[in-house]
Design an enzyme around this catalytic site. Structure first.
Site, PDB file in Angstrom:
ATOM      1  N   SER A 114       0.833  -1.192   0.000  1.00  8.25           N
ATOM      2  CA  SER A 114       0.000   0.000   0.000  1.00  8.25           C
ATOM      3  C   SER A 114       0.881   1.262   0.000  1.00  8.25           C
ATOM      4  O   SER A 114       1.665   1.457  -0.925  1.00  8.25           O
ATOM      5  CB  SER A 114      -0.963  -0.039   1.191  1.00  8.25           C
ATOM      6  N   GLU A 205      -5.217  12.506  13.795  1.00 13.11           N
ATOM      7  CA  GLU A 205      -5.425  13.828  13.207  1.00 13.11           C
ATOM      8  C   GLU A 205      -4.358  14.116  12.150  1.00 13.11           C
ATOM      9  O   GLU A 205      -4.667  14.559  11.037  1.00 13.11           O
ATOM     10  CB  GLU A 205      -5.376  14.899  14.297  1.00 13.11           C
ATOM     11  N   HIS A 265      -7.408  -5.952   0.390  1.00 14.31           N
ATOM     12  CA  HIS A 265      -6.272  -5.033   0.280  1.00 14.31           C
ATOM     13  C   HIS A 265      -5.092  -5.443   1.158  1.00 14.31           C
ATOM     14  O   HIS A 265      -3.988  -4.967   0.955  1.00 14.31           O
ATOM     15  CB  HIS A 265      -6.733  -3.619   0.651  1.00 14.31           C
TER      16      HIS A 265
END
Length: 283
Positions: A114, A205, A265
């Site tokens: 990925s 975040e 995935h």
């Protein structure tokens, strides 16, 4: 399901990489290594995820795997965003350090899943002399559209005050994440401290702010990596489509493409045995 018990034990290394304290997992060999490989984990993952793969590789293959900045046991930058260019520069600097420490020599075989595959592709295209062989897992050489991350939704659904074990966390995830492999993927980011308090080990975040940079694929169209290359895709994943084969061959003319029909995935969780076989045949 019982916890997985590692067959090969890893050694921990720490290096100063571009102002950060980088953690590197190292699986040495008993005798002189026949092959070396540097494995690069993906977004929201950690280097420990490669343990099953390493356990099923021949014992004369030496493996290195870092935790990227802001993941696992590596330190995070004092920023609310992680830029893709930083990961590429970190990898370049890490290889330089490993060479100076005489842990590796010559062009290095890379395996990246990925986001780790994206970084590996960029390094191979930009500095082909550093890469001996390339294995890319379920990611194509293109940009991806932004989307709401199901991982964050699932993580936010867990009440950490009620967690006494990783199994407790998995039980809480079952309603929102039905896929076993995805649950294991999410739980790689959950650990307890010395007081037994369970916490997420990633800055959600900062990772959210980083998504656009991570999803882009900004590379000079004239770049080509002519070394041996294998792409491994999940048959149940949409990250590499048949239409991507043209792009793959454009940038990586020597590439072959293997499909694992039952994998999503995350083949290192979804189809472990088939994934190991595909990696072994690429060495």
């Amino acid at each position: 399901m019982q916890p997985y018990l590692a067959r090969r034990q890893s050694q921990a290394h720490r290096f100063a990489i571009r102002g950060l304290n980088y953690f590197l997992r190292h699986w040495p060999t008993q005798a002189k290594a026949r092959h070396q490989i540097l494995m690069l984990h993906g977004w929201m993952d950690v280097s420990a995820s490669f343990q099953f793969l390493v356990d099923h590789l021949p014992g004369d293959i030496e493996v290195f795997a870092p935790d990227w900045r802001g993941y696992g046991q590596s330190s995070a930058a004092q920023s609310d965003t992680y830029w893709f260019a930083d990961y590429l520069a970190d990898l370049d600097a890490l290889i330089t350090v490993l060479q100076s420490e005489q842990l590796i020599s010559g062009p290095m075989p890379l395996l990246g899943h990925s986001m780790g595959g994206k970084v590996a592709m960029h390094l191979a295209l930009s500095y082909p002399e550093l890469v001996g062989r390339l294995t890319v897992v379920d990611i194509a050489p293109r940009s991806y559209s932004d989307r709401v991350r199901v991982e964050f939704t699932a993580m936010n659904s867990i009440d950490l005050t009620k967690i006494k074990s990783r199994r407790d966390a998995e039980n809480q995830l079952m309603d929102t994440v039905t896929d076993w492999g995805m649950r294991q993927f999410i739980l790689t980011n959950l650990n307890s401290d010395e007081k037994g308090v369970w916490k997420w080990t990633v800055n959600r975040e900062a990772l959210t702010h980083s998504l656009k940079s991570i999803l882009d694929f900004d590379i000079n169209d004239s770049k080509v990596f002519n070394g041996p290359t294998r792409f491994i895709r999940g048959g149940k994943s949409n990250y590499i489509s048949d239409a991507d084969f043209i792009l793959i061959k454009k940038y990586f003319p020597q590439a072959d493409i293997i499909t694992l029909p039952e994998s999503g995935h995350n083949p290192h969780f979804d189809s472990r045995v088939e994934f190991v076989d595909a990696v072994l045949k690429s060495l």
